[in-house]
Design a protein around this motif. Structure first.
Motif, PDB file in Angstrom:
ATOM      1  N   PHE A  57       1.310  -1.158   0.156  1.00 48.52           N
ATOM      2  CA  PHE A  57      -0.164   0.163  -0.040  1.00 48.52           C
ATOM      3  C   PHE A  57       1.173   1.852   0.217  1.00 48.52           C
ATOM      4  N   THR A  58       0.348   2.677  -0.341  1.00 48.20           N
ATOM      5  CA  THR A  58       0.769   3.490  -0.490  1.00 48.20           C
ATOM      6  C   THR A  58       0.421   4.378   1.032  1.00 48.20           C
ATOM      7  N   TYR A 143      -8.412  -7.913   8.590  1.00 47.36           N
ATOM      8  CA  TYR A 143      -7.842  -7.012   9.480  1.00 47.36           C
ATOM      9  C   TYR A 143      -8.165  -5.520   9.196  1.00 47.36           C
ATOM     10  N   MET A 144      -8.754  -4.194   9.641  1.00 46.91           N
ATOM     11  CA  MET A 144      -8.975  -3.072   9.468  1.00 46.91           C
ATOM     12  C   MET A 144      -7.864  -1.793  10.268  1.00 46.91           C
ATOM     13  N   PHE A 145      -7.870  -0.891   9.346  1.00 45.66           N
ATOM     14  CA  PHE A 145      -7.640   0.070   9.911  1.00 45.66           C
ATOM     15  C   PHE A 145      -8.188   1.247   9.576  1.00 45.66           C
ATOM     16  N   ALA A 146      -7.007   2.324  10.688  1.00 46.65           N
ATOM     17  CA  ALA A 146      -7.760   3.361  10.011  1.00 46.65           C
ATOM     18  C   ALA A 146      -6.855   4.173   9.113  1.00 46.65           C
ATOM     19  N   THR A 147      -7.592   5.425   8.217  1.00 49.86           N
ATOM     20  CA  THR A 147      -6.597   6.259   7.422  1.00 49.86           C
ATOM     21  C   THR A 147      -6.758   7.176   7.190  1.00 49.86           C
ATOM     22  N   ASP A 148      -7.487   8.048   7.917  1.00 48.48           N
ATOM     23  CA  ASP A 148      -7.607   9.597   8.014  1.00 48.48           C
ATOM     24  C   ASP A 148      -6.694   9.838   7.718  1.00 48.48           C
ATOM     25  N   VAL A 149      -5.720  10.815   7.224  1.00 52.60           N
ATOM     26  CA  VAL A 149      -4.901  11.989   6.656  1.00 52.60           C
ATOM     27  C   VAL A 149      -4.601  12.647   7.798  1.00 52.60           C
ATOM     28  N   PHE A 150      -4.536  12.786   9.417  1.00 53.21           N
ATOM     29  CA  PHE A 150      -5.413  13.758  10.410  1.00 53.21           C
ATOM     30  C   PHE A 150      -4.398  13.156  11.579  1.00 53.21           C
ATOM     31  N   LEU A 151      -4.122  14.226  12.307  1.00 56.16           N
ATOM     32  CA  LEU A 151      -3.523  14.515  13.297  1.00 56.16           C
ATOM     33  C   LEU A 151      -4.077  14.434  14.645  1.00 56.16           C
ATOM     34  N   GLY A 152      -5.582  14.850  15.054  1.00 53.32           N
ATOM     35  CA  GLY A 152      -6.398  14.860  15.770  1.00 53.32           C
ATOM     36  C   GLY A 152      -6.440  13.465  16.313  1.00 53.32           C
ATOM     37  N   VAL A 153      -6.978  13.934  17.695  1.00 58.13           N
ATOM     38  CA  VAL A 153      -7.487  12.450  18.299  1.00 58.13           C
ATOM     39  C   VAL A 153      -8.551  11.904  18.200  1.00 58.13           C
ATOM     40  N   ALA A 154      -9.423  11.513  17.723  1.00 60.37           N
ATOM     41  CA  ALA A 154     -10.065  11.433  17.169  1.00 60.37           C
ATOM     42  C   ALA A 154     -10.561  10.301  16.365  1.00 60.37           C
ATOM     43  N   PRO A 155     -11.453   9.659  15.836  1.00 60.47           N
ATOM     44  CA  PRO A 155     -11.823   8.136  15.705  1.00 60.47           C
ATOM     45  C   PRO A 155     -11.800   9.053  13.982  1.00 60.47           C
ATOM     46  N   SER A 156     -10.942   8.017  13.218  1.00 63.44           N
ATOM     47  CA  SER A 156     -10.619   8.686  11.702  1.00 63.44           C
ATOM     48  C   SER A 156     -12.376   7.930  12.024  1.00 63.44           C
ATOM     49  N   LYS A 157     -12.626   8.907  10.612  1.00 64.58           N
ATOM     50  CA  LYS A 157     -14.088   8.524   8.958  1.00 64.58           C
ATOM     51  C   LYS A 157     -13.711   7.724   8.103  1.00 64.58           C
TER      52      LYS A 157
END
Ligand SMILES: *Cc1c(COP(=O)(O)O)cnc(C)c1O
Length: 356
Positions: A57-58, A143-157
């Motif tokens: 993956f990239t 498996y599953m992982f969060a992919t938001d490109v965002f540095l806030g501590v919040a659930p990824s969208k």
């Protein structure tokens, strides 16, 4: 049946790598089959479902799962029966547990048709990768992982769900030595021990490394409050034979609910042997070894099925389990039974096998 409900694109590998693999000598988790299934959760929906060649993956350096750990997985197996058909072992249990983990990690859940559709589509294209050599199987890693490109501590969208597979061979090893861990913990009440989330495994590595330096192979985890009750061993559930009964810690939010554990309990009960799911104290185990009432201790999990232990170290002292002939052990009976159900040598009375 489920695959018709979802649209899965297929891009086949130009050339299979199967010739490069020695199916008579399969190390665990090193050979990856030709394809993988990938789906992305974007705009509140699972989309872009596809089976594609296994490849990298990239990823953005700011990918939120790399920083805050919204990352979960499953582990399951497929087998070939004597007729050459491909069957999975209780895949719906893994689907349900994946969603239990997803909820605890505040991630998107996966609909049954996406999970099962992806599995079936993948196993159809890579059916040749399911080994039929004795004691071998196809290990499946969803498996599953969060992919938001965002540095806030919040659930990824957004999330990526992926499945890839590895042919794996027989897991021959000498019985591991266990150290009862009374300083570090794997999980605690109210924590995430019942979720198959990536961080649980990272957290277990340092204490395991220390145990290995001290001459043991694996850790027997105790409860996070009193260090008095046994929870699991390594990344497996743990079971004992005490006074001829199968005894295993009752599950809680600090214990992972293994599919192997559940299957063993059902099988052993059906053989008329008593099963007790309850608290098991270290004291009971040590006394049982000393007075000979405890005859077996073994781990239970998908990778090894059952893993008998030879020795338990507690507070600097080693307690040897008396050796019983393998053929007479309950662990061996369980191993043979589960292997026979999976390869179709005995009838699947519990309806565990799912044909592709
Ligand atoms: C995966 C796992 C198990 C075993 O679960 P199975 O479904 O039997 O493979 C037990 N304990 C932990 C901590 C695990 O991660």
């Amino acid at each position: 049946m489920t695959t018709e409900l979802v649209n899965i694109a297929l891009k086949k590998a130009e050339r299979s790598r199967i010739e490069e693999v020695d199916f008579n000598n399969l190390p665990f988790g090193k050979h990856f089959s030709d394809h993988m299934f990938v789906a992305d959760f974007v705009d509140g929906q699972w989309q872009n479902l596809q089976v594609v060649p296994f490849d990298s993956f990239t990823l953005s350096p700011a990918l939120s799962s790399l920083h805050y750990g919204q990352s979960i997985f499953e582990g399951m197996k497929a087998y070939k029966n004597e007729a050459g058909e491909v069957l999975m072992f209780r895949p719906l249990e893994n689907w349900k547990r994946m969603n239990v983990s997803a909820e605890r990690m505040c991630m998107a859940t996966i609909p049954e048709e996406v999970f099962m559709g992806g599995l079936e589509a993948l196993l159809r294209v890579d059916a040749d990768w399911v080994p039929n050599t004795p004691d071998s199987s196809l290990y499946i890693r969803p498996y599953m992982f969060a992919t938001d490109v965002f540095l806030g501590v919040a659930p990824s969208k957004t999330y990526r769900f992926c499945i890839f597979t590895c042919p794996v061979g027989a897991y021959y090893t000498k019985p591991p030595k266990l150290k009862v861990e009374t300083e570090y913990i794997r999980s605690a009440p109210g924590g995430v021990g019942y979720a198959k989330c990536a961080g649980n495994y990272a957290g277990s590595m340092y204490p395991t490394m220390l145990a290995q330096k001290a001459g043991y192979d694996q850790i027997m985890w105790t409860d996070g409050v009193e260090h008095k009750y046994i929870e699991e061993s390594g990344t497996m559930n743990i079971m004992f034979v005490i006074d001829g009964k199968l005894v295993t810690p009752a599950t809680s939010d600090s214990i992972l609910k293994g599919v192997t554990r559940d299957s063993i309990i059902q099988a052993v009960r059906s053989w008329g042997i008593d099963v007790e799911e309850r608290k098991v104290s270290i004291q009971e185990v040590i006394e049982g070894i000393e007075n000979g009432n405890l005859t077996e201790a073994f781990g239970a999990g998908t990778a090894v099925v059952v893993s008998p232990y030879s020795l338990i170290g507690f507070e600097g002292k080693d307690y040897m389990l008396s050796e019983i002939p393998k053929e007479d052990s309950l662990a061996n009976r369980i191993f043979n039974y589960l292997t026979d159900v999976r390869t179709g040598r005995v009838e699947d009375t519990f309806g565990w096998m799912y044909k592709i």
